[in-house]
Motif scaffolding. Structure first.
Motif, PDB file in Angstrom:
ATOM      1  N   PHE A 112      -9.043   2.770   0.961  1.00  0.00           N
ATOM      2  CA  PHE A 112      -7.845   2.687   0.125  1.00  0.00           C
ATOM      3  C   PHE A 112      -8.038   1.715  -1.028  1.00  0.00           C
ATOM      4  CE2 PHE A 112      -6.166   4.086   4.186  1.00  0.00           C
ATOM      5  CZ  PHE A 112      -5.279   5.074   3.807  1.00  0.00           C
ATOM      6  N   ALA A 113      -7.497   2.081  -2.188  1.00  0.00           N
ATOM      7  CA  ALA A 113      -7.460   1.199  -3.352  1.00  0.00           C
ATOM      8  C   ALA A 113      -5.991   0.918  -3.638  1.00  0.00           C
ATOM      9  CB  ALA A 113      -8.146   1.839  -4.550  1.00  0.00           C
ATOM     10  N   ILE A 114      -5.471  -0.121  -2.987  1.00  0.00           N
ATOM     11  CA  ILE A 114      -4.058  -0.475  -3.137  1.00  0.00           C
ATOM     12  C   ILE A 114      -3.956  -1.970  -3.447  1.00  0.00           C
ATOM     13  CG2 ILE A 114      -3.193   1.415  -1.701  1.00  0.00           C
ATOM     14  CD1 ILE A 114      -2.984  -0.516   0.639  1.00  0.00           C
ATOM     15  N   THR A 115      -2.785  -2.373  -3.889  1.00  0.00           N
ATOM     16  CA  THR A 115      -2.574  -3.758  -4.291  1.00  0.00           C
ATOM     17  C   THR A 115      -2.542  -4.692  -3.081  1.00  0.00           C
ATOM     18  OG1 THR A 115      -0.165  -3.616  -4.142  1.00  0.00           O
ATOM     19  CG2 THR A 115      -1.180  -2.986  -6.264  1.00  0.00           C
ATOM     20  N   ASP A 116      -2.702  -5.980  -3.348  1.00  0.00           N
ATOM     21  CA  ASP A 116      -2.625  -6.974  -2.275  1.00  0.00           C
ATOM     22  C   ASP A 116      -1.249  -6.987  -1.620  1.00  0.00           C
ATOM     23  OD1 ASP A 116      -5.273  -7.751  -2.475  1.00  0.00           O
ATOM     24  OD2 ASP A 116      -4.851  -9.402  -3.858  1.00  0.00           O
ATOM     25  N   GLU A 117      -0.209  -6.770  -2.414  1.00  0.00           N
ATOM     26  CA  GLU A 117       1.139  -6.703  -1.855  1.00  0.00           C
ATOM     27  C   GLU A 117       1.254  -5.533  -0.867  1.00  0.00           C
ATOM     28  OE1 GLU A 117       5.828  -6.240  -3.206  1.00  0.00           O
ATOM     29  OE2 GLU A 117       4.252  -6.082  -4.726  1.00  0.00           O
ATOM     30  N   ALA A 118       0.650  -4.411  -1.196  1.00  0.00           N
ATOM     31  CA  ALA A 118       0.675  -3.255  -0.296  1.00  0.00           C
ATOM     32  C   ALA A 118      -0.045  -3.580   1.011  1.00  0.00           C
ATOM     33  CB  ALA A 118       0.040  -2.039  -0.970  1.00  0.00           C
ATOM     34  N   TRP A 119      -1.184  -4.281   0.922  1.00  0.00           N
ATOM     35  CA  TRP A 119      -1.890  -4.672   2.143  1.00  0.00           C
ATOM     36  C   TRP A 119      -1.011  -5.568   3.012  1.00  0.00           C
ATOM     37  CZ3 TRP A 119      -5.553  -1.750   3.558  1.00  0.00           C
ATOM     38  CH2 TRP A 119      -6.484  -1.217   2.660  1.00  0.00           C
ATOM     39  N   GLN A 120      -0.251  -6.453   2.397  1.00  0.00           N
ATOM     40  CA  GLN A 120       0.641  -7.349   3.149  1.00  0.00           C
ATOM     41  C   GLN A 120       1.758  -6.546   3.839  1.00  0.00           C
ATOM     42  OE1 GLN A 120       0.210 -10.361   3.935  1.00  0.00           O
ATOM     43  NE2 GLN A 120      -0.911 -11.414   2.348  1.00  0.00           N
ATOM     44  N   ILE A 121       2.340  -5.611   3.121  1.00  0.00           N
ATOM     45  CA  ILE A 121       3.413  -4.781   3.688  1.00  0.00           C
ATOM     46  C   ILE A 121       2.869  -3.941   4.841  1.00  0.00           C
ATOM     47  CG2 ILE A 121       4.978  -2.844   3.221  1.00  0.00           C
ATOM     48  CD1 ILE A 121       5.220  -4.011   0.324  1.00  0.00           C
ATOM     49  N   LEU A 122       1.707  -3.326   4.627  1.00  0.00           N
ATOM     50  CA  LEU A 122       1.104  -2.518   5.687  1.00  0.00           C
ATOM     51  C   LEU A 122       0.768  -3.365   6.910  1.00  0.00           C
ATOM     52  CD1 LEU A 122      -1.224  -0.116   3.679  1.00  0.00           C
ATOM     53  CD2 LEU A 122       0.884   0.473   4.903  1.00  0.00           C
ATOM     54  N   SER A 123       0.312  -4.585   6.696  1.00  0.00           N
ATOM     55  CA  SER A 123       0.003  -5.475   7.818  1.00  0.00           C
ATOM     56  C   SER A 123       1.249  -5.747   8.646  1.00  0.00           C
ATOM     57  CB  SER A 123      -0.590  -6.792   7.320  1.00  0.00           C
ATOM     58  OG  SER A 123      -1.851  -6.580   6.743  1.00  0.00           O
ATOM     59  N   LEU A 124       2.366  -5.978   7.994  1.00  0.00           N
ATOM     60  CA  LEU A 124       3.620  -6.210   8.703  1.00  0.00           C
ATOM     61  C   LEU A 124       4.044  -4.956   9.476  1.00  0.00           C
ATOM     62  CD1 LEU A 124       6.088  -7.968   9.365  1.00  0.00           C
ATOM     63  CD2 LEU A 124       7.153  -7.082   7.271  1.00  0.00           C
ATOM     64  N   ARG A 125       4.042  -3.826   8.803  1.00  0.00           N
ATOM     65  CA  ARG A 125       4.474  -2.579   9.452  1.00  0.00           C
ATOM     66  C   ARG A 125       3.611  -2.239  10.670  1.00  0.00           C
ATOM     67  NH1 ARG A 125       5.633   1.552   4.373  1.00  0.00           N
ATOM     68  NH2 ARG A 125       7.455   0.461   3.545  1.00  0.00           N
ATOM     69  N   ARG A 175      -0.692   1.941  -5.469  1.00  0.00           N
ATOM     70  CA  ARG A 175      -2.135   2.147  -5.590  1.00  0.00           C
ATOM     71  C   ARG A 175      -2.683   1.492  -6.850  1.00  0.00           C
ATOM     72  NH1 ARG A 175      -3.585   6.981  -8.727  1.00  0.00           N
ATOM     73  NH2 ARG A 175      -1.701   7.780  -9.709  1.00  0.00           N
ATOM     74  N   ILE A 176      -3.997   1.280  -6.842  1.00  0.00           N
ATOM     75  CA  ILE A 176      -4.694   0.833  -8.044  1.00  0.00           C
ATOM     76  C   ILE A 176      -5.157   2.109  -8.741  1.00  0.00           C
ATOM     77  CG2 ILE A 176      -6.648  -0.486  -8.939  1.00  0.00           C
ATOM     78  CD1 ILE A 176      -6.432  -2.206  -6.350  1.00  0.00           C
ATOM     79  N   ARG A 177      -4.486   2.474  -9.792  1.00  0.00           N
ATOM     80  CA  ARG A 177      -4.646   3.791 -10.416  1.00  0.00           C
ATOM     81  C   ARG A 177      -6.074   4.106 -10.850  1.00  0.00           C
ATOM     82  NH1 ARG A 177       0.176   6.190 -10.897  1.00  0.00           N
ATOM     83  NH2 ARG A 177       2.015   4.891 -10.911  1.00  0.00           N
ATOM     84  N   ALA A 178      -6.768   3.145 -11.380  1.00  0.00           N
ATOM     85  CA  ALA A 178      -8.118   3.397 -11.898  1.00  0.00           C
ATOM     86  C   ALA A 178      -9.135   3.662 -10.786  1.00  0.00           C
ATOM     87  CB  ALA A 178      -8.587   2.207 -12.735  1.00  0.00           C
ATOM     88  N   GLU A 179      -8.793   3.300  -9.553  1.00  0.00           N
ATOM     89  CA  GLU A 179      -9.751   3.406  -8.458  1.00  0.00           C
ATOM     90  C   GLU A 179      -9.347   4.393  -7.374  1.00  0.00           C
ATOM     91  OE1 GLU A 179     -10.556  -0.490  -6.859  1.00  0.00           O
ATOM     92  OE2 GLU A 179     -10.402  -1.408  -8.841  1.00  0.00           O
ATOM     93  N   SER A 180      -8.204   5.067  -7.537  1.00  0.00           N
ATOM     94  CA  SER A 180      -7.701   5.889  -6.433  1.00  0.00           C
ATOM     95  C   SER A 180      -7.121   7.212  -6.910  1.00  0.00           C
ATOM     96  CB  SER A 180      -6.626   5.120  -5.673  1.00  0.00           C
ATOM     97  OG  SER A 180      -5.488   4.943  -6.496  1.00  0.00           O
ATOM     98  N   ASN A 181      -6.920   8.098  -5.924  1.00  0.00           N
ATOM     99  CA  ASN A 181      -6.204   9.338  -6.206  1.00  0.00           C
ATOM    100  C   ASN A 181      -4.697   9.059  -6.069  1.00  0.00           C
ATOM    101  OD1 ASN A 181      -5.541   9.402  -3.458  1.00  0.00           O
ATOM    102  ND2 ASN A 181      -6.969  11.037  -2.966  1.00  0.00           N
ATOM    103  N   ARG A 182      -3.908  10.095  -6.104  1.00  0.00           N
ATOM    104  CA  ARG A 182      -2.457   9.896  -6.093  1.00  0.00           C
ATOM    105  C   ARG A 182      -1.916   9.342  -4.768  1.00  0.00           C
ATOM    106  NH1 ARG A 182       0.126  14.243  -3.721  1.00  0.00           N
ATOM    107  NH2 ARG A 182      -1.219  16.016  -3.312  1.00  0.00           N
TER     108      ARG A 182
END
Length: 187
Positions: A112-125, A175-182
């Motif tokens: 996955f190419a996602i933001t650090d905030e997304a990683w934090q949210i996913l960690s909580l979930r 997502r990090i647009r330049a590094e990922s799909n939709r």
């Protein structure tokens, strides 16, 4: 298309366990599941897929608990593994979130190419889900027969897959647009 293979990798071993265990025995079901887990991981690697670190780590732990159950014929080793592993994952995910270093990023950043905030949210979930799964596993392990526990194992695995698919809404949004799909998957 890779998501379909990943879903098969998660669900097929549990389905094999459930069916074989139902018609033969717990040990036979566990042997079928163990064989399928190893074959699917080897197939994934052989097809040149980037195998997520989590898949390798979870397979090692799976073997650590399934082999003693197979060798002794005692289902407890395998049944309690879900409680232990889900509890450990919950502590790691929630603890790493508190420390500001999401373990999920280390395990899945090649996927996955996602933001650090997304990683934090996913960690909580995921951390909260694993707490729930550990508690439910103990309820079903101690309070019901092995057959009912096997049904719970199947239902919880399907639930995990559905929960995981829902997380794509977050990875797509953050997502990090330049590094990922939709969907936030690396290109």
């Amino acid at each position: 298309m890779l998501w379909l293979f990943s879903a098969i990798e998660e669900l097929a071993p549990v389905l094999a366990f459930f069916v074989v265990q139902h018609y033969y025995s717990f040990t036979a079901g566990l042997m079928a599941m163990t064989l399928l887990v190893v074959v699917l991981l080897a197939l994934s690697y052989g097809l040149g897929r980037a195998v997520p670190r989590f898949a390798v780590i979870s397979t090692i732990f799976f073997l650590f608990f399934s082999v003693p159950s197979i060798l002794t014929g005692n289902s407890t080793y395998f049944q309690v593994s879900d409680t232990i592993l889900d509890g450990v994952f919950a502590v790691l995910l929630l603890g790493s979130r508190v420390l500001g270093f999401p373990v999920l990023k280390f395990l899945f950043e090649r996927v996955f190419a996602i933001t650090d905030e997304a990683w934090q949210i996913l960690s909580l979930r995921w951390g909260l889900l694993f707490v729930l799964l550990a508690v439910l596993n103990e309820i079903f392990r101690q309070g019901f027969s092995v057959d009912v526990w096997a049904q719970y194992k199947l239902v919880s695995t399907i639930g995990i897959l559905v929960f995981g698919c829902y997380q794509f809404t977050l990875s797509a949004r953050m997502r990090i647009r330049a590094e990922s799909n939709r969907l936030g998957l690396r290109v």
